[in-house]
Motif scaffolding. Structure first.
Motif, PDB file in Angstrom:
ATOM      1  N   ARG A 139       0.847  -1.197   0.000  1.00  0.00           N
ATOM      2  CA  ARG A 139       0.000   0.000   0.000  1.00  0.00           C
ATOM      3  C   ARG A 139       0.878   1.239   0.000  1.00  0.00           C
ATOM      4  O   ARG A 139       1.888   1.294   0.699  1.00  0.00           O
ATOM      5  CB  ARG A 139      -0.914  -0.007   1.224  1.00  0.00           C
ATOM      6  N   LEU A 140       0.507   2.228  -0.791  1.00  0.00           N
ATOM      7  CA  LEU A 140       1.251   3.481  -0.845  1.00  0.00           C
ATOM      8  C   LEU A 140       0.297   4.659  -0.827  1.00  0.00           C
ATOM      9  O   LEU A 140      -0.851   4.563  -1.306  1.00  0.00           O
ATOM     10  CB  LEU A 140       2.128   3.554  -2.101  1.00  0.00           C
ATOM     11  N   GLU A 141       0.766   5.748  -0.256  1.00  0.00           N
ATOM     12  CA  GLU A 141      -0.009   6.987  -0.253  1.00  0.00           C
ATOM     13  C   GLU A 141       0.091   7.631  -1.624  1.00  0.00           C
ATOM     14  O   GLU A 141       1.182   7.833  -2.155  1.00  0.00           O
ATOM     15  CB  GLU A 141       0.537   7.930   0.816  1.00  0.00           C
ATOM     16  N   ARG A 142      -1.046   7.938  -2.202  1.00  0.00           N
ATOM     17  CA  ARG A 142      -1.051   8.511  -3.550  1.00  0.00           C
ATOM     18  C   ARG A 142      -0.415   9.896  -3.541  1.00  0.00           C
ATOM     19  O   ARG A 142      -0.635  10.699  -2.634  1.00  0.00           O
ATOM     20  CB  ARG A 142      -2.475   8.612  -4.088  1.00  0.00           C
ATOM     21  N   THR A 143       0.367  10.162  -4.586  1.00  0.00           N
ATOM     22  CA  THR A 143       0.962  11.484  -4.738  1.00  0.00           C
ATOM     23  C   THR A 143      -0.069  12.448  -5.317  1.00  0.00           C
ATOM     24  O   THR A 143      -1.139  12.053  -5.777  1.00  0.00           O
ATOM     25  CB  THR A 143       2.184  11.416  -5.655  1.00  0.00           C
ATOM     26  N   SER A 144       0.278  13.731  -5.321  1.00  0.00           N
ATOM     27  CA  SER A 144      -0.659  14.725  -5.849  1.00  0.00           C
ATOM     28  C   SER A 144      -0.899  14.530  -7.339  1.00  0.00           C
ATOM     29  O   SER A 144      -2.007  14.770  -7.833  1.00  0.00           O
ATOM     30  CB  SER A 144      -0.111  16.135  -5.587  1.00  0.00           C
ATOM     31  N   SER A 145       0.109  14.083  -8.095  1.00  0.00           N
ATOM     32  CA  SER A 145      -0.088  13.852  -9.533  1.00  0.00           C
ATOM     33  C   SER A 145      -1.035  12.686  -9.766  1.00  0.00           C
ATOM     34  O   SER A 145      -1.872  12.727 -10.680  1.00  0.00           O
ATOM     35  CB  SER A 145       1.254  13.584 -10.206  1.00  0.00           C
TER      36      SER A 145
END
Length: 510
Positions: free
Chosen positions: A328-334
């Motif tokens: 699981r990863l935190e989504r970046t703004s892009s």
């Protein structure tokens, strides 16, 4: 050549060190600030219109690749995996690669590359980071200096390498046929300090022609998200053989966590183990019984560092299940900006990247005692019998005093941080990550056959935990099986507590 691991004395585990050694999964990964800023800067420089449409088109193209792969004719797959050198011995010629991953019907041009950086690069980075971090934990003394990244793309694996081994990298060779991908990768690392020596090549043949034979050995070779896009099984095996020839110590293969990705990993795993066992048998039969020749024979062979706890046939190869893991990863703004389309519900702040992988190391699997050998565990009834009645008494005066002290602490409202972490985060966030890694437990699981792998999420019901575990059935790790393990609190409260804390992808001691 990889150094041979000597037989070590048995490690003495307690419940705390046992849990620390078995822990391999990671919680929600936050993409490093440096990478997030590099992606935002790159996308800002491109100034491409209709980014959401391009990201959607890229996603549709990748789904098409999955459909094409599932329909590929693989009539020769069984023959190639079981006897991969048969056709070579008959023709007396070396295999030639006739296809590349662009021949699947999709090539990365400028539009596709920009969409890939915006939407897919953070997820691929998270999978590579998870795999390489486990390799570092399972091989504490391994610090690669020379690295080969095949199918480098925009540099996702290179960024993961920099995070896992920031000090040891000296030279990195990148193989990527797409010129657009190469340009994007160079743009993303502009301005970075203390970079290793980097060379880019269009193919493995160009790499081998431009360097000397003495420099072809790499401490670490990684191929991530590339083998599954090569349409020919024969070409995949040829490329993996070439990568293995360029590997001096460790080879890592990573593919998407799909049935096709698992089939690719399983086929390459079977091929390399079969090939090295064949070489080991031949060298062992040809040598004399002198100690020097025995050492030479032991340098042949290969074993699995992760995820498999054994070197036998995969127990899931002919079943409806497939071995894969999730990060699981935190989504970046892009990602949040370009993956969302009009009319769709808001995106979650995270995403789960599923992947399959295998890590090989040259040499023979070290002989290690199993972690639970000699350990004795008390049942819940025995633990209750040893309790001191005085420990069960509650001092109400101390309890009331603690409650009053907690009520006297004034409430302070914390300023909420904005959701766009790319703007607010500073390099201090990376410093915090480094501090956490310094505090990480130094206890690591050995490479013997006593550590099984938890496949899929454990099921916790009441006072028992059910886990699907891939484990070794022999002391030397030559064979394995897929078993369902049930741990109850009444029979073993210590292991039951560890089972409740275990996650998908962690190890399980035997």
């Amino acid at each position: 050549m990889a150094s041979l691991l000597p037989e070590t004395s048995q490690k003495i585990f307690n419940p705390e060190t046992l849990r620390a050694a078995a822990k391999q999964s990671q919680r929600c990964l936050v993409v490093p600030v440096r990478l997030r800023r590099a992606i935002k800067k790159y996308l800002r420089e491109q100034e491409e219109p209709h980014m959401k449409r391009k990201v959607l088109r890229l996603s549709q193209s990748l789904n098409t690749i999955k459909d094409v792969n599932s329909q590929l004719v693989t009539t020769t797959s069984r023959e190639l995996v079981e006897d991969p050198l048969k056709s070579v011995e008959q023709s007396k010629q070396r295999w030639k690669i006739k296809s590349s991953y662009g021949d699947i019907g999709f090539k990365y041009m400028d539009d596709e590359t920009i969409a890939y950086v915006a939407s897919r690069m953070p997820a691929v980075f998270s999978a590579c980071h998870r795999v390489l971090k486990e390799v570092r934990r399972r091989l504490p003394g391994f610090s690669p200096a020379r690295v080969l990244d095949f199918g480098a793309g925009t540099g996702s694996a290179f960024w993961a390498l920099r995070e896992v081994w920031p000090q040891s990298l000296e030279k990195v060779n990148l193989v990527e046929p797409s010129q657009s991908m190469q340009r994007a990768g160079r743009s993303l690392i502009q301005g970075m300090k203390n970079l290793p020596l980097i060379h880019s090549y269009d193919s493995i043949q160009a790499l081998t022609k431009s360097i000397n034979k003495s420099e072809r050995g790499h401490d670490l070779v990684i191929a991530s998200y590339v083998l599954g896009e090569i349409p020919s099984l024969k070409d995949r095996i040829t490329i993996v053989r070439q990568l293995w020839d360029l590997t001096q110590d460790v080879l890592v293969l990573v593919e998407p966590g799909t049935p096709h990705g698992f089939n690719v990993i399983s086929q390459m795993r079977s091929h390399i183990l079969w090939m090295e066992k064949r070489k080991f048998r031949k060298s062992k039969a040809a040598i004399n019984s002198t100690s020097k020749d025995l050492v030479v024979a032991q340098k042949h062979g290969a074993f699995i560092v992760a995820p498999c706890p054994h070197d036998g046939q995969c127990p899931l190869a002919r079943t409806s299940k497939y071995c894969h893991f999730v990060q699981r990863l935190e989504r970046t703004s892009s990602q949040r900006a370009y993956k969302r389309s009009k009319g769709d519900p808001p995106l979650r702040g995270f995403e789960d990247e599923k992947f399959c992988f295998v890590a090989f190391r040259r040499g023979q699997r070290p002989s290690e005692p199993w972690p639970l050998d000699g350990m004795k565990f008390e049942t819940l009834k025995e633990q209750h019998a040893k309790r001191n009645p005085e420990d069960l008494e509650i001092d109400y005066e101390d309890l009331i005093k603690l409650q009053q002290e907690a009520e006297d602490i004034p409430y302070e409202e914390v300023d909420p941080a904005t959701y766009d972490s790319d703007v607010m985060d500073t390099d201090a966030a990376d410093q915090d990550d480094e501090d956490e890694e310094e505090q990480e437990e130094t206890t690591s699981a050995d490479l013997g056959g006593g550590w099984g792998r938890i496949i899929f999420s454990p099921v916790r019901r009441g006072r028992h935990v059910t886990m699907d575990v891939c484990r070794s059935t022999k002391q030397d790790g030559s064979e394995g099986s897929f078993e369902r393990v049930v741990v109850t609190q009444s029979k073993n409260p210590t292991l039951h507590h560890q089972a409740r804390k275990s996650l998908w992808g962690d190890l399980w001691p035997f």
